[in-house]
Motif scaffolding. Structure first.
Motif, PDB file in Angstrom:
ATOM      1  N   ALA A  48     -62.932  61.217 -97.152  1.00 49.11           N
ATOM      2  CA  ALA A  48     -61.704  61.282 -97.509  1.00 49.11           C
ATOM      3  C   ALA A  48     -61.132  62.500 -97.509  1.00 49.11           C
ATOM      4  O   ALA A  48     -59.839  62.806 -97.003  1.00 49.11           O
ATOM      5  CB  ALA A  48     -61.686  60.502 -98.815  1.00 49.11           C
ATOM      6  N   ALA A  49     -61.904  63.628 -97.878  1.00 50.82           N
ATOM      7  CA  ALA A  49     -61.303  65.080 -97.945  1.00 50.82           C
ATOM      8  C   ALA A  49     -60.931  65.381 -96.583  1.00 50.82           C
ATOM      9  O   ALA A  49     -59.938  66.249 -96.355  1.00 50.82           O
ATOM     10  CB  ALA A  49     -62.360  65.964 -98.562  1.00 50.82           C
ATOM     11  N   MET A  50     -61.908  65.080 -95.616  1.00 47.39           N
ATOM     12  CA  MET A  50     -61.584  65.521 -94.161  1.00 47.39           C
ATOM     13  C   MET A  50     -60.350  64.820 -93.748  1.00 47.39           C
ATOM     14  O   MET A  50     -59.668  65.642 -92.896  1.00 47.39           O
ATOM     15  CB  MET A  50     -62.634  65.324 -93.384  1.00 47.39           C
ATOM     16  N   THR A  51     -60.035  63.339 -94.112  1.00 49.87           N
ATOM     17  CA  THR A  51     -58.924  63.021 -93.328  1.00 49.87           C
ATOM     18  C   THR A  51     -57.647  63.003 -94.388  1.00 49.87           C
ATOM     19  O   THR A  51     -56.482  63.288 -93.715  1.00 49.87           O
ATOM     20  CB  THR A  51     -59.043  61.528 -93.356  1.00 49.87           C
ATOM     21  N   MET A  56     -58.249  65.324 -90.511  1.00 53.46           N
ATOM     22  CA  MET A  56     -59.223  65.179 -89.188  1.00 53.46           C
ATOM     23  C   MET A  56     -59.184  63.571 -88.807  1.00 53.46           C
ATOM     24  O   MET A  56     -59.065  62.507 -89.725  1.00 53.46           O
ATOM     25  CB  MET A  56     -60.690  65.544 -89.927  1.00 53.46           C
ATOM     26  N   PRO A  57     -59.649  63.271 -87.477  1.00 55.29           N
ATOM     27  CA  PRO A  57     -59.772  61.811 -87.062  1.00 55.29           C
ATOM     28  C   PRO A  57     -60.690  61.029 -87.943  1.00 55.29           C
ATOM     29  O   PRO A  57     -61.867  61.876 -88.342  1.00 55.29           O
ATOM     30  CB  PRO A  57     -60.073  62.124 -85.804  1.00 55.29           C
ATOM     31  N   PHE A  58     -60.913  60.028 -87.990  1.00 49.07           N
ATOM     32  CA  PHE A  58     -61.514  59.027 -88.692  1.00 49.07           C
ATOM     33  C   PHE A  58     -63.212  59.129 -88.593  1.00 49.07           C
ATOM     34  O   PHE A  58     -63.924  59.368 -89.558  1.00 49.07           O
ATOM     35  CB  PHE A  58     -61.242  57.626 -88.760  1.00 49.07           C
ATOM     36  N   ILE A  59     -63.412  58.836 -87.389  1.00 44.81           N
ATOM     37  CA  ILE A  59     -64.737  58.926 -86.891  1.00 44.81           C
ATOM     38  C   ILE A  59     -65.497  60.243 -87.112  1.00 44.81           C
ATOM     39  O   ILE A  59     -66.677  60.224 -87.762  1.00 44.81           O
ATOM     40  CB  ILE A  59     -65.014  58.600 -85.380  1.00 44.81           C
ATOM     41  N   PRO A  60     -64.907  61.369 -86.719  1.00 48.63           N
ATOM     42  CA  PRO A  60     -65.574  62.734 -86.944  1.00 48.63           C
ATOM     43  C   PRO A  60     -65.755  62.950 -88.628  1.00 48.63           C
ATOM     44  O   PRO A  60     -66.776  63.455 -89.037  1.00 48.63           O
ATOM     45  CB  PRO A  60     -64.716  63.849 -86.505  1.00 48.63           C
ATOM     46  N   ALA A  61     -64.804  62.399 -89.433  1.00 52.56           N
ATOM     47  CA  ALA A  61     -64.835  62.655 -90.803  1.00 52.56           C
ATOM     48  C   ALA A  61     -65.887  61.800 -91.385  1.00 52.56           C
ATOM     49  O   ALA A  61     -66.568  62.210 -92.328  1.00 52.56           O
ATOM     50  CB  ALA A  61     -63.413  62.158 -91.308  1.00 52.56           C
ATOM     51  N   LEU A  62     -66.289  60.519 -90.987  1.00 57.54           N
ATOM     52  CA  LEU A  62     -67.295  59.907 -91.186  1.00 57.54           C
ATOM     53  C   LEU A  62     -68.655  60.434 -90.758  1.00 57.54           C
ATOM     54  O   LEU A  62     -69.692  60.457 -91.768  1.00 57.54           O
ATOM     55  CB  LEU A  62     -67.529  58.589 -90.500  1.00 57.54           C
ATOM     56  N   LEU A  63     -68.696  61.316 -89.706  1.00 59.52           N
ATOM     57  CA  LEU A  63     -70.034  61.924 -89.392  1.00 59.52           C
ATOM     58  C   LEU A  63     -70.141  63.118 -90.384  1.00 59.52           C
ATOM     59  O   LEU A  63     -71.367  63.419 -90.663  1.00 59.52           O
ATOM     60  CB  LEU A  63     -69.751  62.485 -87.859  1.00 59.52           C
ATOM     61  N   ILE A  64     -69.157  63.803 -90.601  1.00 56.83           N
ATOM     62  CA  ILE A  64     -69.268  64.925 -91.584  1.00 56.83           C
ATOM     63  C   ILE A  64     -69.605  64.340 -92.961  1.00 56.83           C
ATOM     64  O   ILE A  64     -70.437  65.047 -93.598  1.00 56.83           O
ATOM     65  CB  ILE A  64     -67.902  65.767 -91.675  1.00 56.83           C
ATOM     66  N   GLY A 117     -54.298  56.970-102.310  1.00 60.44           N
ATOM     67  CA  GLY A 117     -53.388  57.555-101.163  1.00 60.44           C
ATOM     68  C   GLY A 117     -54.246  57.885-100.087  1.00 60.44           C
ATOM     69  O   GLY A 117     -54.017  58.600 -99.071  1.00 60.44           O
ATOM     70  N   ILE A 118     -55.630  57.344-100.138  1.00 58.20           N
ATOM     71  CA  ILE A 118     -56.523  57.532 -98.849  1.00 58.20           C
ATOM     72  C   ILE A 118     -56.183  56.558 -97.683  1.00 58.20           C
ATOM     73  O   ILE A 118     -55.883  55.376 -98.013  1.00 58.20           O
ATOM     74  CB  ILE A 118     -58.065  57.154 -99.197  1.00 58.20           C
ATOM     75  N   PRO A 119     -56.212  57.091 -96.572  1.00 56.65           N
ATOM     76  CA  PRO A 119     -55.439  56.385 -95.345  1.00 56.65           C
ATOM     77  C   PRO A 119     -56.564  55.131 -95.135  1.00 56.65           C
ATOM     78  O   PRO A 119     -57.651  55.208 -95.061  1.00 56.65           O
ATOM     79  CB  PRO A 119     -55.510  57.261 -94.003  1.00 56.65           C
TER      80      PRO A 119
END
Length: 294
Positions: A48-51, A56-64, A117-119
Motif C-alpha cells: 500500500a505504501a508503494m502504490t 508504483m504500479p500494482f504488481i511491483p508493489a506486491l512483489l516488494i 484511500g488505498i486504490p
C-alpha cells in the motif's frame, strides 16, 4: 458474474494465497505458525505504501511487499528456528501480535484508526492469475530436490540431519517462501478492501489460516485450495442464520476434524495421473457390479 459471488471468490483467493504459503511451512515442512497474519500485515502495508505514497504500479508493489515480509521472516527465523517443539509456534504467535501492536502506534500508516484511500487494484482476474502462478510454483518446488528435503525434515528431523540435509537451511527457506506468499496475500487484501487497520491482522486471522490448512489436509496443495474455498465461503452461505452462523461454522470444522483428522484431502493431490487412476478404478467397480448382477 454477480458482484457478491465475485467478492467471495476474491476473498477466497486472497486467503488461498496465504494458505498456500502456510501449507508449505506446516503441511510440507512440519512447522506450525500462528504469526502469518503478521507477515500479511507487513506485505499489505508495504504494498500500500508503494502504490499510495510512491505511485508504483500494482504488481511491483506486491512483489516488494512479498520481499519485505520474506526479509522480516529471515530475521525471525534466524532467531527462532532452533527452538524445539511448541516454542517456535509460541514465538511466531508473539511476532504476529507484536507486529499488530507496532502498527497500532505508527501514525505514518494511520495507527489504530486505520489507513483509508488505498486504490482498488485487486480484482478477480489478477487474483486468479496470481493464485495459478503460486500453485504452479509451489507444486514444482515440492516435486524438486529441495521440496523432498523439506518433506524429509517434516518426517524425521534427526534422520534428515544424519543423511546430510541442512535442516536449519530448509526450515529457513520454507519460512521465507511462506512469508512471501503471505505478504502477497496482504497486498491483495489492502488493494481490495482499500482500507487497512492493524486489527485486521489479529491472532484470529492467523488461527483462521491454520484451520484452513488443517481442514484441507496437511501436505496437500489441492486440500489447501479446497479448504480456502469452503471455509471462506461457508460463513457467507450461513449468513441467513445471523448470529448462529459462526457457531455452525465452528461446528462444521469440528465435525470434519473428528471424522477426518487427516483433513479433507489427507495428502491426496488432484493431478492428471491421480484423476485417470480414479476414473479407471470407478470404471472397474462398475464392471464388477454389472458382472455380479448377471
Amino acid at each position: 458474474m454477480d458482484a457478491y459471488i465475485q467478492g467471495i471468490l476474491i476473498l477466497s483467493g486472497i486467503n488461498l494465497m496465504a494458505v498456500l504459503g502456510l501449507s508449505l511451512l506446516t503441511g510440507f515442512t512440519g512447522l506450525f505458525s500462528f504469526g502469518h497474519a503478521g507477515f500479511m500485515a507487513i506485505g499489505g502495508y508495504t504494498a500500500a505504501a508503494m502504490t499510495v505514497k510512491y505511485h508504483m504500479p500494482f504488481i511491483p508493489a506486491l512483489l516488494i511487499g512479498a520481499i519485505a515480509a520474506s526479509f522480516v521472516s529471515a530475521i525471525i527465523g534466524a532467531l527462532t528456528l532452533k527452538l524445539k517443539g511448541d516454542y517456535f509456534c509460541i514465538a511466531t504467535l508473539g511476532f504476529g501480535e507484536a507486529t499488530r501492536l507496532i502498527l497500532d502506534n505508527v501514525q505514518y500508516f494511520g495507527g489504530a484508526r486505520g489507513w483509508p484511500g488505498i486504490p482498488a487494484y485487486t480484482n478477480l482476474t489478477n487474483v486468479v492469475i496470481i493464485n495459478i502462478i503460486a500453485i504452479v510454483l509451489l507444486a514444482n518446488l515440492i516435486r524438486s530436490k529441495h521440496g523432498r528435503n523439506m518433506i524429509a525434515v517434516r518426517e524425521e528431523e534427526l534422520a534428515s540431519q544424519i543423511a546430510g540435509i541442512n535442516v536449519f537451511k530448509y526450515k529457513l527457506i520454507s519460512l521465507m517462501i511462506s512469508a512471501a506468499y503471505a505478504g502477497i496475500a496482504g497486498g491483495l487484501m489492502a488493494h481490495y478492501m482499500t482500507f487497512l487497520q492493524p486489527k485486521m491482522f489479529a491472532l484470529t486471522k492467523s488461527t483462521e489460516l491454520t484451520i484452513i490448512v488443517i481442514f484441507g489436509g496437511l501436505g496437500s496443495i489441492s486440500g489447501s485450495v479446497l479448504g480456502a474455498l469452503v471455509l471462506t465461503s461457508l460463513p457467507e452461505i450461513l449468513r441467513a442464520f445471523s448470529n448462529w452462523r459462526l457457531v455452525i461454522y465452528g461446528l462444521a470444522v469440528i465435525i470434519i476434524m473428528i471424522t477426518r483428522p487427516e483433513g479433507l484431502m489427507g495428502g491426496y493431490e488432484f493431478t492428471p495421473q491421480s484423476m485417470k487412476k480414479l476414473f479407471s478404478n470407478l470404471k472397474g467397480k462398475r464392471l464388477k457390479s454389472s458382472e455380479g448382477r448377471e
